[in-house]
Design a protein around this motif. Structure first.
Motif, PDB file in Angstrom:
ATOM      1  N   ARG A  27       0.817  -1.268   0.107  1.00 29.74           N
ATOM      2  CA  ARG A  27      -0.040  -0.111  -0.022  1.00 29.74           C
ATOM      3  C   ARG A  27       0.814   1.321   0.165  1.00 29.74           C
ATOM      4  N   CYS A  28       1.695   1.317  -0.789  1.00 30.00           N
ATOM      5  CA  CYS A  28       2.851   2.585  -0.887  1.00 30.00           C
ATOM      6  C   CYS A  28       3.489   2.416  -2.568  1.00 30.00           C
ATOM      7  N   LYS A  29       3.774   3.485  -2.673  1.00 30.70           N
ATOM      8  CA  LYS A  29       4.762   3.886  -3.851  1.00 30.70           C
ATOM      9  C   LYS A  29       6.083   4.318  -3.448  1.00 30.70           C
ATOM     10  N   ILE A  30       7.055   4.320  -4.156  1.00 30.93           N
ATOM     11  CA  ILE A  30       8.439   4.903  -3.588  1.00 30.93           C
ATOM     12  C   ILE A  30       8.749   5.986  -4.574  1.00 30.93           C
ATOM     13  N   ARG A  31       9.470   6.992  -4.100  1.00 26.77           N
ATOM     14  CA  ARG A  31       9.957   8.014  -4.801  1.00 26.77           C
ATOM     15  C   ARG A  31      11.543   7.733  -5.079  1.00 26.77           C
ATOM     16  N   GLU A  37      11.367  10.836  -9.363  1.00 29.94           N
ATOM     17  CA  GLU A  37      10.064  10.286  -9.940  1.00 29.94           C
ATOM     18  C   GLU A  37       9.384   9.008  -9.234  1.00 29.94           C
ATOM     19  N   VAL A  38       7.980   8.825  -9.319  1.00 31.83           N
ATOM     20  CA  VAL A  38       7.479   8.033  -8.373  1.00 31.83           C
ATOM     21  C   VAL A  38       6.974   6.618  -9.250  1.00 31.83           C
ATOM     22  N   PHE A  39       7.232   5.617  -8.614  1.00 28.59           N
ATOM     23  CA  PHE A  39       6.989   4.347  -9.171  1.00 28.59           C
ATOM     24  C   PHE A  39       6.404   3.280  -7.849  1.00 28.59           C
ATOM     25  N   PRO A  40       5.465   2.196  -8.287  1.00 29.29           N
ATOM     26  CA  PRO A  40       5.146   1.271  -7.567  1.00 29.29           C
ATOM     27  C   PRO A  40       6.022   0.405  -6.778  1.00 29.29           C
ATOM     28  N   CYS A  41       7.295   0.348  -7.491  1.00 28.23           N
ATOM     29  CA  CYS A  41       8.485  -0.407  -6.787  1.00 28.23           C
ATOM     30  C   CYS A  41       9.660  -0.283  -7.593  1.00 28.23           C
ATOM     31  N   GLU A  47      12.550  -1.327 -15.216  1.00 29.16           N
ATOM     32  CA  GLU A  47      11.830  -1.582 -16.282  1.00 29.16           C
ATOM     33  C   GLU A  47      11.735  -0.285 -17.382  1.00 29.16           C
ATOM     34  N   ALA A  48      11.013   0.618 -16.657  1.00 29.08           N
ATOM     35  CA  ALA A  48      10.716   1.971 -17.220  1.00 29.08           C
ATOM     36  C   ALA A  48      11.837   2.554 -17.754  1.00 29.08           C
ATOM     37  N   VAL A  69       8.330   7.398   0.561  1.00 27.32           N
ATOM     38  CA  VAL A  69       7.261   6.746  -0.076  1.00 27.32           C
ATOM     39  C   VAL A  69       6.006   7.554   0.113  1.00 27.32           C
ATOM     40  N   ILE A  70       4.983   6.949  -0.739  1.00 29.87           N
ATOM     41  CA  ILE A  70       3.734   7.361  -0.824  1.00 29.87           C
ATOM     42  C   ILE A  70       2.703   6.631  -0.322  1.00 29.87           C
ATOM     43  N   CYS A  71       1.884   6.883   0.701  1.00 29.08           N
ATOM     44  CA  CYS A  71       0.829   5.892   1.068  1.00 29.08           C
ATOM     45  C   CYS A  71      -0.317   6.052  -0.112  1.00 29.08           C
ATOM     46  N   LEU A  72      -0.526   4.694  -0.387  1.00 24.24           N
ATOM     47  CA  LEU A  72      -1.706   4.615  -1.535  1.00 24.24           C
ATOM     48  C   LEU A  72      -3.174   5.022  -1.027  1.00 24.24           C
TER      49      LEU A  72
END
Length: 268
Positions: A27-31, A37-41, A47-48, A69-72
């Motif tokens: 339940r979070c993303k990372i910066r 930039e922000v990504f799920p992991c 990959e991007a 991290v950003i709380c989803l």
């Protein structure tokens, strides 16, 4: 009346499988500190960034460098922590403060290895760290494998993906070299049975050698080649032998392997 943080946690915890990416449920993303930039992991990041057009912009994210991290659930950006400082939700059932790693699927048996410096899966009790090989191996291989220094800190010799932190299962060959298990299976499907690095046989070839024995016995060489001899080097036992030449193969005189190649005669 608004729900308390504790009530909100229990309400949302049952929906945790809805969050995350194809790599991890959390339940979070990372910066990413490398590009802000922000990504799920980190795998989504890598990959991007591997697909960007400019080679100078391609890069991987070091897991240990993540700070934010950003709380989803409530979209609050904060320093790395197991629980959101705003809504109180647990951002991952498994959390590693060293790797900045969150994951809800604890059935993987995640554990952090201090000597590897990263998190592994499979259960701490099922693995040990081999100092010479530089990685965690199954306890079944304790005192039961050929050590190759830093054998996991290189790329798979088939697909060329870095093995040390790969998400795919890896396997240790009889020679001590490592590769992805699926790459080994692909090799066998194409009748390739020798290590791409040292050329030793990757499995018990006894039955195959017996079939070659039968083929050679049933195949008579032409008169001009019937008594020709050649020197061979065995890839399995590393011994050199002078043997009778046969078009099907040359058998090692020491270990009886057909995993051999012809060489120049030794210097007198």
């Amino acid at each position: 009346m608004e729900a308390s943080n504790k009530e909100l946690f229990f309400e949302l915890d049952s929906e945790k499988s809805e969050y995350g990416c194809k790599h991890y449920k959390r339940r979070c993303k990372i910066r990413a500190p490398c590009c802000n930039e922000v990504f799920p992991c980190r795998h989504c990041h890598n990959e991007a960034k591997s697909l960007v057009s400019s080679p100078s912009e391609r890069h991987d994210l070091c897991r240990h460098d993540v700070r934010q991290v950003i709380c989803l659930i409530c979209d609050t950006e904060q320093e790395v922590s197991p629980i959101c400082t705003n809504c109180g939700i647990k951002m991952g059932e498994y959390f590693c403060a060293v790797c900045k790693f969150y994951d809800d699927d604890t059935s993987k048996g995640q554990f952090h290895c201090d000597e590897c410096g990263i998190c592994r899966v499979g259960g701490r009790e099922e693995y040990f760290h081999c100092k010479k090989c530089g990685s965690c191996y199954s306890v079944k291989l304790r005192n039961n494998h050929v050590c190759v220094e830093n054998s996991m800190r290189h790329h798979c010799s088939v697909c060329y993906e870095y093995l040390f932190d790969s998400l795919k299962d890896t396997t240790v060959l009889k020679c001590g070299h490592t590769m992805h298990f699926e790459c080994l299976m692909e090799m066998k499907e194409h009748n390739q049975y020798s290590c791409p690095i040292c050329f030793k046989s990757v499995c018990d070839m006894t039955k195959v050698w017996q079939k070659i024995d039968d083929e050679i016995a049933a195949t008579i060489m032409p008169e001009d080649y019937r008594y020709k001899k050649v020197w061979i080097l065995c890839n399995d036992c590393s011994e050199t032998t002078e043997v009778m030449f046969h078009i099907i193969g040359q058998k090692c005189g020491h270990c009886e392997s057909y995993n051999t190649r012809t060489i120049a005669p030794p210097m007198q």
